[in-house]
Design an enzyme around this catalytic site. Structure first.
Site, mmCIF file in Angstrom:
data_model
loop_
_atom_site.group_PDB
_atom_site.id
_atom_site.type_symbol
_atom_site.label_atom_id
_atom_site.label_comp_id
_atom_site.label_asym_id
_atom_site.label_seq_id
_atom_site.Cartn_x
_atom_site.Cartn_y
_atom_site.Cartn_z
ATOM 1 N N ASP A 145 62.872 -36.734 -28.300
ATOM 2 C CA ASP A 145 61.866 -37.637 -27.737
ATOM 3 C C ASP A 145 61.979 -37.584 -26.219
ATOM 4 O O ASP A 145 63.055 -37.777 -25.655
ATOM 5 C CB ASP A 145 62.067 -39.066 -28.244
ATOM 6 C CG ASP A 145 60.927 -39.968 -27.792
ATOM 7 O OD1 ASP A 145 59.867 -39.939 -28.435
ATOM 8 O OD2 ASP A 145 61.096 -40.670 -26.776
ATOM 9 N N GLU A 179 60.726 -38.852 -22.355
ATOM 10 C CA GLU A 179 60.038 -39.838 -21.501
ATOM 11 C C GLU A 179 59.591 -39.089 -20.254
ATOM 12 O O GLU A 179 60.224 -38.111 -19.838
ATOM 13 C CB GLU A 179 60.958 -41.001 -21.136
ATOM 14 C CG GLU A 179 61.505 -41.772 -22.339
ATOM 15 C CD GLU A 179 60.458 -42.292 -23.304
ATOM 16 O OE1 GLU A 179 59.356 -42.666 -22.834
ATOM 17 O OE2 GLU A 179 60.700 -42.300 -24.516
ATOM 18 N N ALA A 180 58.497 -39.564 -19.682
ATOM 19 C CA ALA A 180 57.914 -38.860 -18.534
ATOM 20 C C ALA A 180 57.384 -39.861 -17.520
ATOM 21 O O ALA A 180 57.126 -41.024 -17.854
ATOM 22 C CB ALA A 180 56.789 -37.948 -19.005
ATOM 23 N N ASP A 207 55.458 -34.357 -27.299
ATOM 24 C CA ASP A 207 56.724 -33.877 -26.723
ATOM 25 C C ASP A 207 56.723 -32.349 -26.554
ATOM 26 O O ASP A 207 57.197 -31.827 -25.551
ATOM 27 C CB ASP A 207 57.888 -34.347 -27.594
ATOM 28 C CG ASP A 207 57.856 -35.857 -27.759
ATOM 29 O OD1 ASP A 207 58.525 -36.567 -26.993
ATOM 30 O OD2 ASP A 207 57.101 -36.355 -28.636
ATOM 31 N N HIS A 235 60.964 -46.825 -26.139
ATOM 32 C CA HIS A 235 60.552 -46.005 -24.999
ATOM 33 C C HIS A 235 61.726 -45.520 -24.157
ATOM 34 O O HIS A 235 61.535 -45.157 -22.996
ATOM 35 C CB HIS A 235 59.516 -46.720 -24.115
ATOM 36 C CG HIS A 235 58.266 -47.104 -24.849
ATOM 37 N ND1 HIS A 235 57.428 -46.169 -25.418
ATOM 38 C CD2 HIS A 235 57.735 -48.316 -25.134
ATOM 39 C CE1 HIS A 235 56.423 -46.798 -26.003
ATOM 40 N NE2 HIS A 235 56.589 -48.097 -25.855
ATOM 41 N N ASP A 252 64.568 -43.699 -29.171
ATOM 42 C CA ASP A 252 63.416 -43.280 -29.981
ATOM 43 C C ASP A 252 63.837 -42.149 -30.934
ATOM 44 O O ASP A 252 63.524 -42.179 -32.127
ATOM 45 C CB ASP A 252 62.257 -42.800 -29.087
ATOM 46 C CG ASP A 252 61.506 -43.948 -28.405
ATOM 47 O OD1 ASP A 252 61.756 -45.123 -28.729
ATOM 48 O OD2 ASP A 252 60.650 -43.656 -27.529
#
Ligand code: AMP
Ligand code: MG
Length: 177
Positions: free
Chosen positions: A6, A8-9, A104, A159, A164
């Protein structure tokens, strides 16, 4: 062997910033083919085009500016991810990459392009889709909704990539095995 990832960005409320997202966290859980957990890793990544996180992004992910400031850039993060797989007896070029949705995979490809890094994964499984297929529904479930449907509660912070990813593995163990 599987790797459930997973990402995050960076993100913004402003629609004008659409498409400018860069990875800031790679949360990865390595499992055997029956989703038994082998190991996990959380790699923070320093974005290069927009190194300053928006308040919106900090609020959504709980990732702080300090965490990305002190992080490595994407190519080094990918080398670490590859090393993590190797240390556990696998090979990043020959592993089942799975994620909740296709986001992703697409984000990985974008960051690989940005950094001229060769996208390493040979195949990808969308476990959100796989979950709907098993339920025989066209409906798509968010991770939180799927957990609740399975009588599970989210463990950790939503998140955050590493949390996640671990929660996806919990659903997968319950539903796919
Ligand atoms: P997630 O795995 O659901 O935490 O989402 C992965 C990434 O998608 C986040 O780090 C954000 O960059 C982006 N994202 C998720 N939800 C939103 C949202 N409501 N608004 C804007 N970006 C989002
Ligand atoms: Mg996430």
């Amino acid at each position: 062997m599987k790797i459930i990832i997973d990402l995050e960005a960076t993100c913004w409320e402003d629609p004008a910033m659409r498409g400018k997202n860069e990875i800031i966290e790679i949360g990865a859980v390595l499992t055997d083919d029956k989703y038994n957990k082998i190991d996990d890793i959380c790699i923070m990544v320093k974005p290069i085009n927009n190194p300053q996180l928006s308040e919106f992004c900090i609020g959504l992910t709980s990732i702080t500016q300090d965490m990305v400031d002190s992080a490595v850039e994407f190519p080094e993060a990918m080398n670490q991810l590859s090393g993590f797989v190797t240390n556990n007896g696998g090979n990043i070029w020959d592993i089942d990459f799975e994620s909740w949705g296709n986001y992703d995979r697409n984000q990985f490809k974008k960051d690989c392009e940005l950094h001229d890094y060769v996208y390493p994964f040979d195949r990808h499984t969308n476990i959100k889709q796989k979950y709907s297929d098993i339920l025989k529904t066209r409906r798509r479930y968010g991770l939180g909704k799927a957990l609740r449907k399975e009588g599970l509660t989210f463990e950790g912070t939503a998140h955050r990539g590493i949390d996640d990813a671990n929660n996806m593995v919990r659903i997968a163990q319950k539903v796919f095995v």
